[in-house]
Design a protein around this motif. Structure first.
Motif, PDB file in Angstrom:
ATOM      1  N   ILE A   1      -2.005   1.350   1.626  1.00  0.00           N
ATOM      2  CA  ILE A   1      -2.100   0.330   2.767  1.00  0.00           C
ATOM      3  C   ILE A   1      -1.516   1.667   3.962  1.00  0.00           C
ATOM      4  CG2 ILE A   1      -0.738  -1.343   4.158  1.00  0.00           C
ATOM      5  CD1 ILE A   1      -0.549  -2.725   1.570  1.00  0.00           C
TER       6      ILE A   1
ATOM      7  N   LEU B   1       2.996  -7.298   5.365  1.00  0.00           N
ATOM      8  CA  LEU B   1       2.702  -6.499   4.381  1.00  0.00           C
ATOM      9  C   LEU B   1       3.574  -6.468   3.185  1.00  0.00           C
ATOM     10  CD1 LEU B   1       1.513  -3.386   6.490  1.00  0.00           C
ATOM     11  CD2 LEU B   1      -0.012  -4.964   5.167  1.00  0.00           C
ATOM     12  N   LEU B   2       4.842  -6.535   3.559  1.00  0.00           N
ATOM     13  CA  LEU B   2       5.599  -6.493   2.530  1.00  0.00           C
ATOM     14  C   LEU B   2       5.602  -7.854   1.674  1.00  0.00           C
ATOM     15  CD1 LEU B   2       8.953  -5.325   4.416  1.00  0.00           C
ATOM     16  CD2 LEU B   2       7.623  -4.099   2.439  1.00  0.00           C
TER      17      LEU B   2
ATOM     18  N   ILE C   1       2.646  -7.207  -0.597  1.00  0.00           N
ATOM     19  CA  ILE C   1       3.116  -6.592  -1.582  1.00  0.00           C
ATOM     20  C   ILE C   1       4.056  -7.328  -2.991  1.00  0.00           C
ATOM     21  CG2 ILE C   1       4.490  -4.639  -2.199  1.00  0.00           C
ATOM     22  CD1 ILE C   1       3.535  -3.175   0.285  1.00  0.00           C
TER      23      ILE C   1
ATOM     24  N   SER D   1       1.814  -9.512  -4.770  1.00  0.00           N
ATOM     25  CA  SER D   1       0.563  -8.930  -5.323  1.00  0.00           C
ATOM     26  C   SER D   1       0.776  -8.369  -6.910  1.00  0.00           C
ATOM     27  CB  SER D   1       0.022  -7.870  -4.556  1.00  0.00           C
ATOM     28  OG  SER D   1      -0.984  -7.120  -5.308  1.00  0.00           O
TER      29      SER D   1
ATOM     30  N   LYS E   1      -0.321  -3.884  -7.431  1.00  0.00           N
ATOM     31  CA  LYS E   1       0.356  -3.215  -6.495  1.00  0.00           C
ATOM     32  C   LYS E   1      -0.198  -2.162  -5.796  1.00  0.00           C
ATOM     33  CE  LYS E   1       4.019  -5.777  -7.104  1.00  0.00           C
ATOM     34  NZ  LYS E   1       4.290  -6.776  -6.433  1.00  0.00           N
ATOM     35  N   PRO E   2      -0.340  -1.671  -4.413  1.00  0.00           N
ATOM     36  CA  PRO E   2      -0.665  -0.621  -3.945  1.00  0.00           C
ATOM     37  C   PRO E   2       0.003   0.690  -4.666  1.00  0.00           C
ATOM     38  CG  PRO E   2       0.196  -2.046  -2.183  1.00  0.00           C
ATOM     39  CD  PRO E   2       0.485  -2.549  -3.521  1.00  0.00           C
TER      40      PRO E   2
ATOM     41  N   LEU F   1       2.154   3.225   0.117  1.00  0.00           N
ATOM     42  CA  LEU F   1       2.288   2.517   1.564  1.00  0.00           C
ATOM     43  C   LEU F   1       2.583   3.727   2.573  1.00  0.00           C
ATOM     44  CD1 LEU F   1       2.635   0.538   3.895  1.00  0.00           C
ATOM     45  CD2 LEU F   1       4.960   0.407   2.838  1.00  0.00           C
TER      46      LEU F   1
ATOM     47  N   ALA G   1       9.239  -1.418   0.415  1.00  0.00           N
ATOM     48  CA  ALA G   1       8.152  -1.564  -0.352  1.00  0.00           C
ATOM     49  C   ALA G   1       8.727  -0.996  -1.522  1.00  0.00           C
ATOM     50  CB  ALA G   1       7.049  -0.843   0.115  1.00  0.00           C
TER      51      ALA G   1
ATOM     52  N   TYR H   1       9.562  -2.820  -4.605  1.00  0.00           N
ATOM     53  CA  TYR H   1       8.383  -3.545  -5.580  1.00  0.00           C
ATOM     54  C   TYR H   1       7.644  -2.445  -6.226  1.00  0.00           C
ATOM     55  CZ  TYR H   1       9.591  -7.164  -2.541  1.00  0.00           C
ATOM     56  OH  TYR H   1      10.222  -8.094  -1.793  1.00  0.00           O
TER      57      TYR H   1
ATOM     58  N   VAL I   1       6.463   0.284  -4.944  1.00  0.00           N
ATOM     59  CA  VAL I   1       5.389   1.139  -4.324  1.00  0.00           C
ATOM     60  C   VAL I   1       5.931   2.332  -3.577  1.00  0.00           C
ATOM     61  CG1 VAL I   1       3.951   0.656  -2.312  1.00  0.00           C
ATOM     62  CG2 VAL I   1       4.055  -1.218  -4.088  1.00  0.00           C
TER      63      VAL I   1
END
Length: 324
Positions: free
Chosen positions: A66, A98-99, A102, A105, A108-109, A112, A154, A157, A159
């Motif tokens: 992201i 976006l948070l 995330i 989700s 997870k990405p 970020l 982020a 989580y 990320v």
């Protein structure tokens, strides 16, 4: 790579998207770019998908990266109390969305990358500033810091986060140069104040190149913890064990406003005999005049240490090569 970009249609996001598509097509690598937008009918290049914030709140789609660039231009209008609220909200609300994505989700990405600016350091004159430097508290710092601290959530989580603190981006298509072209072409361009204030700038080509470099550098490591390299002195402190780092996206050769003025005049073959005195700048722009009067010498130490090679390290190159 599957990448979601907020602010994708902007001055930086659009150039980033074009270059990324060009590189991945040349390498025959798979790429999916999605722009996050409030208007699904917004014009966009072929090969770019569109997603509204309402759709983001419902989708179960996953993204590798992201890139968070959404935010109103800090120098576009005088800083009234209302404008300050707009500047903050235009950064906070997209980041919060976006948070939320995330957090829920299931996939997870991997990274970020969130925007910020060299304004984080506050007004510090000609003192060299790197990623490990401290800050002076002013509105620019508070705005950037609140944006950064929100993005760093982020890491809670799992990320990893990269913060990119951007200087003045140079390209004739827009940004500061785009605003200055008309007065300079008319022969009424000139230095601001005493012209001694240092300007930390970067060409748009190098901003895009550096952003891609940082993303690919960190995606190349299967263990996300390797995002942190103690030798770079750019590690950020968070409440999580998930790594977070910062990069200054500036050229290695900052210049004074006087040098900038002369270089721009020479490039346009126009005189630069005028001066806007400090008192007039304060009268015209109020608190925002600090962006024009007070210098910052912000250096891309972590980027250089990581191995990025600038294509346009000097202002002369940035002006001449990007316009060719």
């Amino acid at each position: 790579m599957n990448i979601l970009i907020s602010g994708g249609s902007g001055f930086l996001g659009s150039a980033f998207s074009r270059e990324l598509m060009t590189r991945y097509r040349a390498q025959n690598k798979e790429l999916h770019i999605t722009w996050l937008t409030r208007d699904s009918s917004q014009a966009h290049p072929d090969g770019v998908n569109m997603m509204t914030y309402n759709e983001l709140a419902k989708t179960d789609k996953g993204f590798d990266v992201i890139l968070n660039l959404a935010g109103a231009g800090i120098a576009d209008k005088r800083w009234s109390d209302e404008r300050k609220e707009t500047l903050l909200a235009s950064r906070v609300k997209p980041t919060e969305s976006l948070l939320e994505f995330i957090a829920r989700s299931s996939s997870k990405p991997k990274l970020l990358v969130s925007g910020s600016a060299v304004g984080w350091y506050g007004t510090q004159g000609n003192k060299p500033l790197t990623e490990s430097s401290g800050y002076e508290t002013d509105f620019s710092h508070r705005l950037c810091d609140e944006w950064e601290q929100l993005a760093l959530q982020a890491t809670e989580y799992d990320v990893p986060v990269v913060i990119v603190r951007t200087g003045i981006v140079i390209h004739p298509d827009g940004g500061m140069i785009g605003k200055l072209l008309l007065p300079f072409k008319m022969g009424v361009g000139g230095q601001l104040g005493d012209g001694k204030q240092v300007m930390s700038w970067i060409s748009r080509e190098d901003w895009v190149g550096a952003a891609i470099f940082v993303i690919e550098k960190h995606l190349a490591h299967s263990n996300s913890q390797t995002i942190q390299d103690a030798s770079l002195n750019n590690v950020l402190t968070t409440s999580s064990n998930t790594p977070a780092v910062v990069y200054n996206l500036t050229a290695p050769n900052p210049v004074t406003n006087y040098t900038f003025t002369k270089a721009l005049g020479s490039w346009l073959n126009r005189p630069t005999i005028f001066t806007l005195p400090e008192f007039l700048l304060k009268l015209l722009f109020g608190e925002m005049s600090t962006l024009l009067i007070d210098g910052q010498k912000v250096l891309p130490q972590a980027l250089l240490d990581a191995g990025y090679e600038f294509k346009q390290p000097t202002l002369k190159q940035a002006l001449e090569e990007q316009a060719s």
